[in-house]
Design a protein around this motif. Sequence first.
Motif: not given
Length: 773
Positions: A656-670, A697-701
């Motif tokens: 239900a969530w995604s992790l991406s990298n933006q300028n060396g920082v992880t971004v949690l997307g929904w 979903s928030l807990i697991e992410a």
Amino acid sequence: MPGKAIRVRGVVQGVGFRPMVWRLARQYDLTGSVWNDSEGVLIHVYGSRQNLADFIDRIPLQLPPLASLTALEVTELASPPPDKFRIVASHSESQARTPIAADAATCPACLADIADPNNRRYRYPFANCTHCGPRLSIVRRVPYDRCHTSMAAFAMCPACQREYDDPADRRFHAQANCCPACGPSLWLEDKQGRLADIANPIEHATELLRRGYIVAIKGLGGFHLACIAADGAAVDRLRQRKRRYAKPFALMAKDLAAIRRHAAINDLEQQALLDKAAPIVLLQAQGEALAAGIAPGDDKLGFMLPYTPLHSLLLAELEAPIVLTSGNLSDEPQCIANDTARKQLADIADYWLLHDREIVNRLDDSVVREMDGEIRLLRRARGYSPQALSLPAGFAAADGILAMGAELKNSFCLLQNGSALVSQHVGDLESAAAQRDYRNAIGLYRQLCDFHPRRIALDRHPGYLSSQYGLELAAGLSADINEIQHHHAHLAACLAEHGIALQTEPVLAAIFDGLGMGDDGTLWGGEFLLGDYRGYSRLAHFQPIALPGGTQAMREPWRNTYAQLRHYFDWPALQRDYPDLAVVQCLSGKPLATLDTMINKNLNAPLSGSCGRWFDAFGAALGLHTEAIDYEGQAAIALETLAATRFTAQAAYPEAWSLSNQNGVTVLGWQALWRAVLNDLQQGIENAVIAARIHHSLIEATVELLMQLSRQTGTDCIVLGGGVFQNRLLLEGVSRTLRAEGKSVLAPQRYPPNDGGLALGQAAIAAAKSLDS
């Protein structure tokens, strides 16, 4: 004969500590003396070596109920012994730097006094002793002597004076000591004035409550508004008059049995209810229903027990609990003066139960909740303030720091000689009255502690009124300024209260809240940090999304829902795919073109990664306070309440969530979570099930990301902070899973996780900077 000099520091003045020492010395056949001074209490004592050793060992074990020790140091005495043990009078100026105890609930001995027809304090609503009663609420200045309190207006009668002068009496040097012959008096008024023919105002007030009237009651730290909690018409009338349309009301019941008729109480909650601080305890509603208007849409009830003789006498006459909510108009400070209450509550109260002991310092009721196996403070005020916190190793030399706190749920902090003194809850600084209260309280604390700040710590947000006043103070005092990032302060506050030393390695932290000014100029609020007192780095965060309308988006959750959906999807496509969904139909009727313009042109639509607004958005999608909220966090509380009914039987949405990298920082997307929620809504899945899945979903992410960051950094200690962690499902879900993975988890307990605890972190960070400079 050997002698010992014993230096005692802590809350040891005005709490019956010297009489305890006097009795203990007599028990061990010792001679010497005990007196108060500027550092606490000093004891000179002589006797056999064994008796001296036993005496010293017993001191920490024999403390009076309101006393607490921060240090007990023993050195040798070479002077000759006196013939007996004496309590020596202190110089009045000697107590100026010693702590004042917090106001405390009526002790069992005083309750017995007011219940005994043969006692001269029978049914007297102001009975107290060194073990209980008013402290901070009545003090004007130090030393804490009667002449420096609002009890100065009442000269003790001979009988009270004898108690006050007798070391064997529990009222020895009880500064608020009084009785019906010499102390404060109680009376009842209506809108036309004092009811002179009322012989028993308490009995008459209970009858008025039974008849459905609203009574303003002058309490310990302020006025309350009371009505019978089972009287739906009276509760609804109170809501309309007070203009408090949804926020839960606090309740008071005469005993545990009365509370258990309406709520479940576990062992920890029972201890909290019976504690001398007597806080409001949030309990699971269960059993007989009270008026529907007590806590609309919430499955919790906030109960407290009587904590003054007045409350005990009032409740003794009533079987049903009463509403006991703050005596004010919504969002204004609680009234503390009779004249103010007569004027400000004239359109709310039908009657006033008044007394003539002045309330010097406003104290709201404290609020606690049992979460994850601990009682945790959500609002820290009466019963806890002004207790100081000795900061952990490395901070002993820290001094002269004033931390200003935040804009909402404000408290401030004085850091002096390695100890942090966090004020009582001041509240939201949005009204002129609250700002005056804030400034006055800072002035009082500075006087009480003889405190002269050399460094002022304030939140980085330039619009906060607390920060603006901090800059004003710093200019007048020529003090240094430290601007502290909001979420770093949350992290540091948790470290400080858990005794984490200054030199400890950095820890991981998930800090979830409404918002705080970030380093990049955006509003943060879903943060994953690696930090300590000296600094931090931002490792990950929620996807930043616009807040269309700025503060208006905090009041109208639908704006957040639209901003989230617009960010993750093509809105016209969503309208085609989900034309029958209530949330889509609701949003389609809003001025979306205006919001699009605001977002596209960055006009009053700041980016925010706020977890609080995330909750608002999902709550609104499920029809929970979609249009507007009546108080901060209402939509999030409703979502938690709904989720709790189906939580144990549900699980997270897959992927239900995604992790991406933006300028060396992880971004949690929904994006995937939103798609799953919309699909469930379209399929007619029960809203409670969806709410539970959102929480899971928030807990697991959160856990997945923290575990990933733990592996990357080699850090196994994790802090959970920020106001969103007042959500019990979230706190327990994340904490228990992390502990099962072998991680050490720290979460606020003695100080609020919300902005009420922020000043402690600000002070600790400023102290670390000062010690490094």
